[in-house]
Design an enzyme around this catalytic site. Sequence first.
Site, PDB file in Angstrom:
ATOM      1  N   GLY A  14      -2.079   4.317  -4.572  1.00 46.13           N
ATOM      2  CA  GLY A  14      -2.144   3.023  -5.232  1.00 46.13           C
ATOM      3  C   GLY A  14      -1.192   2.810  -6.393  1.00 46.13           C
ATOM      4  O   GLY A  14      -1.054   1.702  -6.883  1.00 46.13           O
TER       5      GLY A  14
ATOM      6  N   LEU B 195      -3.855   4.570   0.852  1.00 47.03           N
ATOM      7  CA  LEU B 195      -4.303   4.984   2.180  1.00 47.03           C
ATOM      8  C   LEU B 195      -5.396   6.044   2.108  1.00 47.03           C
ATOM      9  O   LEU B 195      -6.235   6.133   3.004  1.00 47.03           O
ATOM     10  CB  LEU B 195      -3.122   5.489   3.012  1.00 47.03           C
ATOM     11  CG  LEU B 195      -3.387   5.635   4.507  1.00 47.03           C
ATOM     12  CD1 LEU B 195      -3.754   4.291   5.136  1.00 47.03           C
ATOM     13  CD2 LEU B 195      -2.188   6.237   5.217  1.00 47.03           C
TER      14      LEU B 195
ATOM     15  N   GLN C  13       0.840  -1.200   0.000  1.00 48.75           N
ATOM     16  CA  GLN C  13       0.000   0.000   0.000  1.00 48.75           C
ATOM     17  C   GLN C  13       0.867   1.240   0.000  1.00 48.75           C
ATOM     18  O   GLN C  13       1.964   1.241   0.532  1.00 48.75           O
ATOM     19  CB  GLN C  13      -0.999   0.007   1.151  1.00 48.75           C
ATOM     20  CG  GLN C  13      -0.479   0.003   2.537  1.00 48.75           C
ATOM     21  CD  GLN C  13      -0.175   1.345   3.198  1.00 48.75           C
ATOM     22  OE1 GLN C  13       0.422   1.340   4.243  1.00 48.75           O
ATOM     23  NE2 GLN C  13      -0.542   2.493   2.625  1.00 48.75           N
ATOM     24  N   CYS C  14       0.327   2.281  -0.650  1.00 49.29           N
ATOM     25  CA  CYS C  14       0.983   3.583  -0.661  1.00 49.29           C
ATOM     26  C   CYS C  14      -0.109   4.619  -0.422  1.00 49.29           C
ATOM     27  O   CYS C  14      -1.121   4.312   0.213  1.00 49.29           O
ATOM     28  CB  CYS C  14       1.744   3.810  -1.971  1.00 49.29           C
ATOM     29  SG  CYS C  14       0.711   3.777  -3.455  1.00 49.29           S
ATOM     30  N   ARG C  15       0.056   5.823  -0.927  1.00 48.83           N
ATOM     31  CA  ARG C  15      -0.958   6.854  -0.667  1.00 48.83           C
ATOM     32  C   ARG C  15      -2.156   6.719  -1.599  1.00 48.83           C
ATOM     33  O   ARG C  15      -3.300   6.810  -1.173  1.00 48.83           O
ATOM     34  CB  ARG C  15      -0.350   8.255  -0.791  1.00 48.83           C
ATOM     35  CG  ARG C  15      -1.318   9.356  -0.390  1.00 48.83           C
ATOM     36  CD  ARG C  15      -0.669  10.705  -0.300  1.00 48.83           C
ATOM     37  NE  ARG C  15      -0.281  11.237  -1.595  1.00 48.83           N
ATOM     38  CZ  ARG C  15      -1.030  12.052  -2.329  1.00 48.83           C
ATOM     39  NH1 ARG C  15      -2.215  12.431  -1.922  1.00 48.83           N
ATOM     40  NH2 ARG C  15      -0.593  12.496  -3.489  1.00 48.83           N
TER      41      ARG C  15
END
Length: 116
Positions: free
Chosen positions: A73, A97, A69-71
């Site tokens: 996608g 996120l 996961q990142c901010r």
Amino acid sequence: MSNPLVNPEIEVTPQRTKELLDAGEALVVDVREPYEREAGHIEGSRHIELERLSSEAESLPKDRTIVFQCRLGARSAMAAQAFKAAGFDAWSMAGGLERWNEEGLPVDGGGKVADH
């Protein structure tokens, strides 16, 4: 019914990510920068910056589902594709996120999502 905002070959929804994490069925790996992680993160996730992923690959389990996961996608999708190609059961959390937060799922460590 499938979610049109998810690529079923590489992505899982934030809700599914939470289910897998809560059940102990997946390792969630946060690939964001340290300042992003400090602003808020998923409790129980492991932090490995995207640029360090290749050198840390051996520390990740090949026999367990991994959800990156990142901010938003994009970075996690790149990581998931690379790890899937290397034989891992790797996925990207759709929408990152920000979507996790929008869906009302808990964010640890500040309760907000970094803007950049």
